[in-house]
Design a protein around this motif. Structure first.
Motif, PDB file in Angstrom:
ATOM      1  N   UNK A  71     -39.380  24.262  -1.225  1.00 35.42           N
ATOM      2  CA  UNK A  71     -40.536  24.031  -1.699  1.00 35.42           C
ATOM      3  C   UNK A  71     -41.271  23.152  -1.104  1.00 35.42           C
ATOM      4  N   UNK A  72     -40.701  22.445   0.042  1.00 37.14           N
ATOM      5  CA  UNK A  72     -41.146  21.218   0.680  1.00 37.14           C
ATOM      6  C   UNK A  72     -41.392  20.006  -0.087  1.00 37.14           C
ATOM      7  N   UNK A  73     -40.619  19.982  -1.117  1.00 38.94           N
ATOM      8  CA  UNK A  73     -40.588  18.814  -1.868  1.00 38.94           C
ATOM      9  C   UNK A  73     -39.495  17.748  -2.138  1.00 38.94           C
ATOM     10  N   UNK A  74     -39.807  16.650  -2.254  1.00 40.41           N
ATOM     11  CA  UNK A  74     -38.667  15.675  -2.854  1.00 40.41           C
ATOM     12  C   UNK A  74     -39.212  14.886  -3.953  1.00 40.41           C
ATOM     13  N   UNK A  75     -38.497  14.931  -5.031  1.00 41.81           N
ATOM     14  CA  UNK A  75     -38.628  14.288  -6.288  1.00 41.81           C
ATOM     15  C   UNK A  75     -37.591  13.201  -6.177  1.00 41.81           C
ATOM     16  N   UNK A  76     -38.107  11.793  -6.602  1.00 42.79           N
ATOM     17  CA  UNK A  76     -37.531  10.789  -6.846  1.00 42.79           C
ATOM     18  C   UNK A  76     -37.824  10.005  -8.199  1.00 42.79           C
ATOM     19  N   UNK A  77     -36.863   9.582  -8.716  1.00 41.40           N
ATOM     20  CA  UNK A  77     -37.013   8.645  -9.991  1.00 41.40           C
ATOM     21  C   UNK A  77     -36.019   7.490  -9.976  1.00 41.40           C
ATOM     22  N   UNK A  78     -36.441   6.388 -10.723  1.00 40.14           N
ATOM     23  CA  UNK A  78     -35.415   5.159 -11.023  1.00 40.14           C
ATOM     24  C   UNK A  78     -35.951   4.693 -12.079  1.00 40.14           C
ATOM     25  N   UNK A  79     -34.728   3.909 -12.721  1.00 42.10           N
ATOM     26  CA  UNK A  79     -35.319   3.238 -14.094  1.00 42.10           C
ATOM     27  C   UNK A  79     -34.213   2.194 -14.430  1.00 42.10           C
ATOM     28  N   UNK A  80     -34.448   1.412 -15.156  1.00 43.79           N
ATOM     29  CA  UNK A  80     -33.336   0.473 -15.925  1.00 43.79           C
ATOM     30  C   UNK A  80     -32.854   1.491 -16.781  1.00 43.79           C
ATOM     31  N   UNK A  81     -32.393   2.398 -16.850  1.00 47.45           N
ATOM     32  CA  UNK A  81     -31.589   3.227 -17.639  1.00 47.45           C
ATOM     33  C   UNK A  81     -30.293   3.973 -17.226  1.00 47.45           C
ATOM     34  N   UNK A  82     -29.323   4.376 -18.194  1.00 49.60           N
ATOM     35  CA  UNK A  82     -28.089   4.985 -17.526  1.00 49.60           C
ATOM     36  C   UNK A  82     -28.572   6.125 -16.703  1.00 49.60           C
ATOM     37  N   UNK A  83     -27.605   6.387 -15.703  1.00 50.47           N
ATOM     38  CA  UNK A  83     -27.848   7.611 -14.869  1.00 50.47           C
ATOM     39  C   UNK A  83     -27.790   8.878 -15.639  1.00 50.47           C
ATOM     40  N   UNK A  84     -26.944   8.931 -16.832  1.00 46.67           N
ATOM     41  CA  UNK A  84     -27.201  10.192 -17.373  1.00 46.67           C
ATOM     42  C   UNK A  84     -28.454  10.508 -17.891  1.00 46.67           C
ATOM     43  N   UNK A  85     -29.424   9.612 -18.502  1.00 46.33           N
ATOM     44  CA  UNK A  85     -30.653   9.896 -18.839  1.00 46.33           C
ATOM     45  C   UNK A  85     -31.549  10.222 -17.791  1.00 46.33           C
ATOM     46  N   UNK A  86     -31.528   9.705 -16.643  1.00 49.37           N
ATOM     47  CA  UNK A  86     -32.115  10.338 -15.455  1.00 49.37           C
ATOM     48  C   UNK A  86     -31.949  11.683 -15.089  1.00 49.37           C
ATOM     49  N   UNK A  87     -30.678  12.047 -14.962  1.00 45.13           N
ATOM     50  CA  UNK A  87     -30.146  13.329 -14.841  1.00 45.13           C
ATOM     51  C   UNK A  87     -30.638  14.407 -15.686  1.00 45.13           C
ATOM     52  N   UNK A  88     -30.956  14.005 -16.968  1.00 46.51           N
ATOM     53  CA  UNK A  88     -31.161  14.958 -18.174  1.00 46.51           C
ATOM     54  C   UNK A  88     -32.794  15.247 -17.655  1.00 46.51           C
ATOM     55  N   UNK A  89     -33.555  14.271 -17.208  1.00 43.84           N
ATOM     56  CA  UNK A  89     -35.040  14.508 -16.880  1.00 43.84           C
ATOM     57  C   UNK A  89     -34.921  15.245 -15.606  1.00 43.84           C
ATOM     58  N   UNK A  90     -33.844  14.903 -14.545  1.00 42.54           N
ATOM     59  CA  UNK A  90     -34.233  15.637 -13.306  1.00 42.54           C
ATOM     60  C   UNK A  90     -33.825  17.245 -13.739  1.00 42.54           C
ATOM     61  N   UNK A  91     -32.948  17.490 -14.537  1.00 40.41           N
ATOM     62  CA  UNK A  91     -32.392  18.815 -14.800  1.00 40.41           C
ATOM     63  C   UNK A  91     -33.794  19.606 -15.381  1.00 40.41           C
ATOM     64  N   UNK A  92     -34.499  19.038 -15.935  1.00 43.28           N
ATOM     65  CA  UNK A  92     -35.820  19.845 -16.671  1.00 43.28           C
ATOM     66  C   UNK A  92     -36.591  20.029 -15.551  1.00 43.28           C
ATOM     67  N   UNK A  93     -36.563  19.654 -14.192  1.00 40.54           N
ATOM     68  CA  UNK A  93     -37.571  20.344 -13.136  1.00 40.54           C
ATOM     69  C   UNK A  93     -37.171  21.786 -13.082  1.00 40.54           C
ATOM     70  N   UNK A  94     -38.035  22.741 -12.774  1.00 35.44           N
ATOM     71  CA  UNK A  94     -37.692  24.217 -12.654  1.00 35.44           C
ATOM     72  C   UNK A  94     -37.506  24.335 -11.434  1.00 35.44           C
ATOM     73  N   UNK A  95     -36.445  25.096 -10.946  1.00 36.60           N
ATOM     74  CA  UNK A  95     -36.206  25.285  -9.587  1.00 36.60           C
ATOM     75  C   UNK A  95     -37.316  26.174  -9.110  1.00 36.60           C
ATOM     76  N   UNK A  96     -37.628  25.832  -7.585  1.00 30.27           N
ATOM     77  CA  UNK A  96     -38.528  26.597  -6.879  1.00 30.27           C
ATOM     78  C   UNK A  96     -38.189  28.166  -6.592  1.00 30.27           C
TER      79      UNK A  96
END
Length: 96
Positions: A71-96
């Motif tokens: 899809x010629x995309x890169x998603x990046x996210x960072x937060x002062x939260x546990x990695x597990x919370x970020x992975x939950x959000x990233x897993x919600x991005x639908x595959x292209x």
């Protein structure tokens, strides 16, 4: 762009940042390669006239970078939260 190669290069670069310890992981999220790391301790330096006058430890955020070559995309996210919370959000991005 090859997702595996760029993820490997990113993980190596993160692991080699001087004076900090980051433990990057290469993961597969929704069929795409990603690099993820948990919160870590960085440094906060104050430099005046070329001399370090203050150097303190500083908490740094967890992060995830997801590469979508098809899809010629890169998603990046960072937060002062546990990695597990970020992975939950990233897993919600639908595959292209």
């Amino acid at each position: 762009m090859n997702e595996s190669e760029i993820a490997s290069t990113t993980a190596k670069n993160l692991a080699n940042i001087p004076d900090v310890t980051i433990h990057p992981q290469i993961l597969t999220i929704n069929g795409h390669k990603a690099v993820a790391w948990d919160q870590y301790t960085g440094r906060s330096e104050v430099i005046q006239a070329g001399k370090v006058i203050r150097d303190n430890p500083m908490p740094m955020p967890a992060g995830v970078i997801l590469y979508d070559a098809s899809g010629h995309k890169m998603y990046s996210m960072s937060a002062m939260k546990p990695l597990s919370e970020l992975l939950t959000i990233m897993n919600s991005i639908p595959p292209s």
